[in-house]
Write a protein that holds these residues in place. Structure first.
Motif, PDB file in Angstrom:
ATOM      1  N   ILE A  93      54.204   7.853  26.044  1.00 24.01           N
ATOM      2  CA  ILE A  93      54.634   6.614  26.311  1.00 24.01           C
ATOM      3  C   ILE A  93      53.971   6.012  27.398  1.00 24.01           C
ATOM      4  O   ILE A  93      54.274   4.836  28.008  1.00 24.01           O
ATOM      5  CB  ILE A  93      56.198   6.397  26.594  1.00 24.01           C
ATOM      6  N   GLY A  94      52.726   6.704  27.902  1.00 25.81           N
ATOM      7  CA  GLY A  94      51.850   5.932  29.128  1.00 25.81           C
ATOM      8  C   GLY A  94      51.087   5.099  28.908  1.00 25.81           C
ATOM      9  O   GLY A  94      50.889   4.752  27.512  1.00 25.81           O
ATOM     10  N   GLY A  96      51.320   1.561  29.020  1.00 31.64           N
ATOM     11  CA  GLY A  96      52.016   0.763  27.867  1.00 31.64           C
ATOM     12  C   GLY A  96      51.228  -0.381  27.530  1.00 31.64           C
ATOM     13  O   GLY A  96      51.268  -0.759  26.042  1.00 31.64           O
ATOM     14  N   ASN A 115      60.822   2.990  22.223  1.00 30.39           N
ATOM     15  CA  ASN A 115      60.012   2.371  23.274  1.00 30.39           C
ATOM     16  C   ASN A 115      60.805   1.291  23.992  1.00 30.39           C
ATOM     17  O   ASN A 115      60.507   0.813  24.755  1.00 30.39           O
ATOM     18  CB  ASN A 115      58.588   1.985  22.733  1.00 30.39           C
ATOM     19  N   SER A 119      60.343   4.428  28.044  1.00 26.33           N
ATOM     20  CA  SER A 119      59.394   3.848  29.140  1.00 26.33           C
ATOM     21  C   SER A 119      60.270   3.294  30.599  1.00 26.33           C
ATOM     22  O   SER A 119      59.627   3.758  31.298  1.00 26.33           O
ATOM     23  CB  SER A 119      58.465   2.709  28.701  1.00 26.33           C
ATOM     24  N   SER A 123      59.888   5.648  33.776  1.00 32.70           N
ATOM     25  CA  SER A 123      58.883   4.993  35.079  1.00 32.70           C
ATOM     26  C   SER A 123      60.097   4.790  36.113  1.00 32.70           C
ATOM     27  O   SER A 123      59.439   4.831  37.201  1.00 32.70           O
ATOM     28  CB  SER A 123      58.633   3.429  34.697  1.00 32.70           C
ATOM     29  N   PRO A 138      55.281  -0.439  31.819  1.00 32.74           N
ATOM     30  CA  PRO A 138      56.334   0.159  31.387  1.00 32.74           C
ATOM     31  C   PRO A 138      57.222  -1.103  30.608  1.00 32.74           C
ATOM     32  O   PRO A 138      57.723  -0.822  29.429  1.00 32.74           O
ATOM     33  CB  PRO A 138      56.982   0.983  32.230  1.00 32.74           C
ATOM     34  N   TYR A 141      55.668  -2.609  27.787  1.00 36.98           N
ATOM     35  CA  TYR A 141      55.713  -1.905  26.582  1.00 36.98           C
ATOM     36  C   TYR A 141      57.091  -2.124  26.087  1.00 36.98           C
ATOM     37  O   TYR A 141      57.421  -1.958  24.764  1.00 36.98           O
ATOM     38  CB  TYR A 141      55.408  -0.604  26.973  1.00 36.98           C
ATOM     39  N   THR A 142      58.129  -2.077  26.825  1.00 34.04           N
ATOM     40  CA  THR A 142      59.460  -2.023  26.677  1.00 34.04           C
ATOM     41  C   THR A 142      59.759  -3.446  25.839  1.00 34.04           C
ATOM     42  O   THR A 142      60.308  -3.787  24.901  1.00 34.04           O
ATOM     43  CB  THR A 142      60.494  -2.119  27.683  1.00 34.04           C
ATOM     44  N   VAL A 350      54.902   8.403  34.560  1.00 32.45           N
ATOM     45  CA  VAL A 350      54.924   7.333  33.592  1.00 32.45           C
ATOM     46  C   VAL A 350      55.060   5.944  34.519  1.00 32.45           C
ATOM     47  O   VAL A 350      56.003   5.535  35.142  1.00 32.45           O
ATOM     48  CB  VAL A 350      55.944   7.075  32.722  1.00 32.45           C
TER      49      VAL A 350
END
Length: 596
Positions: A93-94, A96, A115, A119, A123, A138, A141-142, A350
């Motif tokens: 999950i890194g 993002g 996700n 994340s 994080s 992060p 990504y979320t 993360v």
């Protein structure tokens, strides 16, 4: 029935039927507002979580005696995040922003449901305990995951799923920075390869709604409010110099980060990698406390014309007492932030590079301004102005998104009075950095793999097309030692006019076309005397199953063939790919990527 099944039956399906009665544009407006609100709440939750851990756990330590706990706190956060990812999430999950780009180009804009929260959790622990990374990647990504999954639950097309994914990312940026315009520009410049003006409205609605949510819970003040000096035309040459300085450090930042992470990740044993990274990170933070966490509290001091006080916090505090040693100390921070960030990410933490880019840009602006003032012998330039402009300069070079950098920094600092130097420095940094390093830190790795979507529609479509999806397998293979009679029998049962020739192990040897045997296929007396190898032709080129589509198209252009055989690495026959199939799929895919 599972919980997810009951949720889908009782809520998702009725909602989908209700929205299905509305025009598509109205559906996108409703969903973009919902996504924006959800992303705003996610941004608030992440920010509050980081602050809670930082102030209620980290701040409990004794700030005297050089704060030895800084040696171990970041490692604890990295370990917790690593264990969570390794044993609970079981997924990478890194990075993002890069993952979002990959989802658009490789996975039809689909992002896994976990996700939407994993994340954030990983994080917040990483950064709250002092990991030297940012929370922005992060949360992007979320947000993108929220948009993608809302679109998937509603059964939307790839085109609309991509737009909602962009709405989520834009809303996340707007929510975390209270910068709605910057959220839209971030999505347009970095994430979405091709979008029309008719699709801007959902992006605007998601960023505005996310920003309002952030205002409600975090207040209306900009995240980095600062006191600035009026812009002076006499300082334009110095802003040009700052742009060149930021360009150089942007290239260093991008290349050194990727190289370091690759080197650290080459350590196969995860707990050994964590131990080495945690030890190195703890030592760096112990010597240079501004590397702790996001470093935003130190950034605010510089933006308001103050000086970072490190007395009693580091054995290197004597650097802050000299005249020239101050910019030297900050130059070391500038160089070492890349190391602390890479140790955090590669060691199990993360977080993203977005926040470190802002931090390094601010330090770069301070170093340039303080050096100019020391050479000039007086306050030649306002240092806080250069701190602010430096943030935009480095972001432009590292992310290669100058419009995002200009308006993000202006939005989150209230620094619109410095719009001219923001434009000058950002443009120069972007132009020079791009001439040296053609890809941003987000796109460099995926560009090397040929998986990067661009704003060029043709190239974007070729990237989205997958060779193994275009293989035609309804050709009848025939053995190389078969007789003409057996070949004629195959012709009678085939709808195609090409017959791949294979050996006993199904390895491709060549092909026979109907034209090649037309003159002999009615000579019954030759059915047993002539064999397939008497008519076989060699293929002008081979196409491999996972070959990139731009490479496949190059082979068609070079050979002028209409059909090419598809084989595996050991030349096992798979099928054929044709120009007509590619052109047909191209037209269909072009409709998907054109957001009109």
């Amino acid at each position: 029935m599972t919980t997810a099944g009951r949720f889908t039956e009782k809520i998702i399906l009725p909602l989908r039927r209700l929205l299905g009665k509305l025009p598509e544009k109205d559906v996108m407006i409703i969903l973009s507002l919902f996504v924006g609100i959800a992303c705003g709440l996610a941004a608030v939750l992440l920010k509050v979580s980081i602050d809670f851990i930082h102030h209620h756990l980290i701040a409990l330590s004794d700030r005297g005696a050089y704060n030895l706990l800084n040696l171990i706190y970041p490692g604890i956060g990295m370990l917790l995040a690593m264990l969570f990812v390794r044993y609970v999430v079981k997924d990478n999950i890194g990075h993002g922003v890069t993952k979002v780009l990959q989802a658009v180009s490789k996975n039809e804009s689909k992002i896994r449901p976990h996700n939407m929260w994993t994340s954030m959790l990983a994080s917040s622990v990483t950064i709250g305990f002092g990991g030297s990374v940012g929370a922005e990647a992060p949360i992007v990504y979320t947000g993108a995951a929220i948009g993608s999954n809302v679109a998937r639950y509603m059964g939307l097309s790839y085109k609309n799923m991509t737009i909602l994914l962009g709405c989520g990312a834009a809303g996340a940026v707007a929510g975390i920075f209270k910068a709605p315009l910057a959220g839209v520009l971030f999505t347009l410049e970095i994430l979405l390869f091709n979008i029309s003006m008719t699709s801007i409205l959902p992006l605007l609605l998601s960023t505005i709604s996310a920003t309002v949510v952030s205002y409600i819970f975090l207040g209306v003040e900009p995240p980095f409010g600062c006191t600035l000096s009026p812009f002076s035309m006499h300082n334009i040459p110095f802003y040009i110099l700052l742009g060149l300085f930021c360009a150089g450090f942007s290239v260093y930042f991008t290349r050194m980060t990727l190289w370091l992470e690759d080197k650290i990740r080459s350590i196969r044993r995860p707990f050994v990698r964590w131990g080495i990274s945690a030890s190195c990170l703890g030592l760096l933070i112990f010597l240079f406390p501004p590397l702790f966490g996001e470093g935003y509290e130190h950034l605010r001091e510089l933006l308001n014309g103050g000086m970072i006080n490190l007395e009693g916090q580091t054995v290197l505090s004597f650097f802050m007492r000299g005249t020239w040693s101050v910019p030297v100390f900050f130059l070391m921070i500038l160089l070492l932030k890349v190391f602390s960030m890479s140790f955090t990410n590669a060691g199990g933490g993360v977080g993203g590079t977005f926040g470190p880019t802002l931090f390094i840009g601010a330090i770069a602006g301070f170093v340039v301004a303080r050096t100019i003032n020391l050479i000039g012998g007086s306050a030649v330039v306002p240092e806080q102005n250069f701190v602010l402009v430096g943030m935009a300069g480095l972001m432009s070079g590292v992310m290669q998104a100058p419009m995002t950098a200009i308006f993000l920094i202006a939005d989150m600092t209230g620094g619109y009075e410095l719009l001219i130097p923001l434009i000058i420095t950002s443009t120069i940094s972007y132009a020079v950095a791009r001439s040296i390093e053609p890809y941003s830190i987000y796109t460099k790795r995926i560009a090397k793999r040929g998986e990067l979507l661009t704003h060029d529609s043709d190239q974007a479509v070729l990237t989205l097309l997958k060779t193994n999806d275009l293989v035609e397998t309804d050709f009848l293979p025939i053995r190389i030692d078969s007789t003409l009679g057996e070949l004629v029998e195959a012709v009678a049962h085939s709808k195609r006019n090409i017959f791949p020739v294979v050996d006993s192990k199904n390895h491709f040897q060549g092909y026979v076309s109907l034209e090649d045997i037309r003159a002999d296929m009615f000579r019954h007396d030759s059915y047993d005397s002539l064999h397939v190898y008497n008519f076989m032709k060699s293929a002008p080129a081979y196409v491999y199953v996972n070959e990139k589509m731009d490479s496949v198209m190059s082979k068609f252009e070079q050979t002028e063939a209409w059909n090419l055989p598809v084989v595996t690495e050991d030349r096992t026959y798979v099928g054929f790919v044709s120009k007509s199939k590619i052109f047909s799929s191209y037209r269909e895919q072009l409709k998907q990527v054109s957001h009109d």
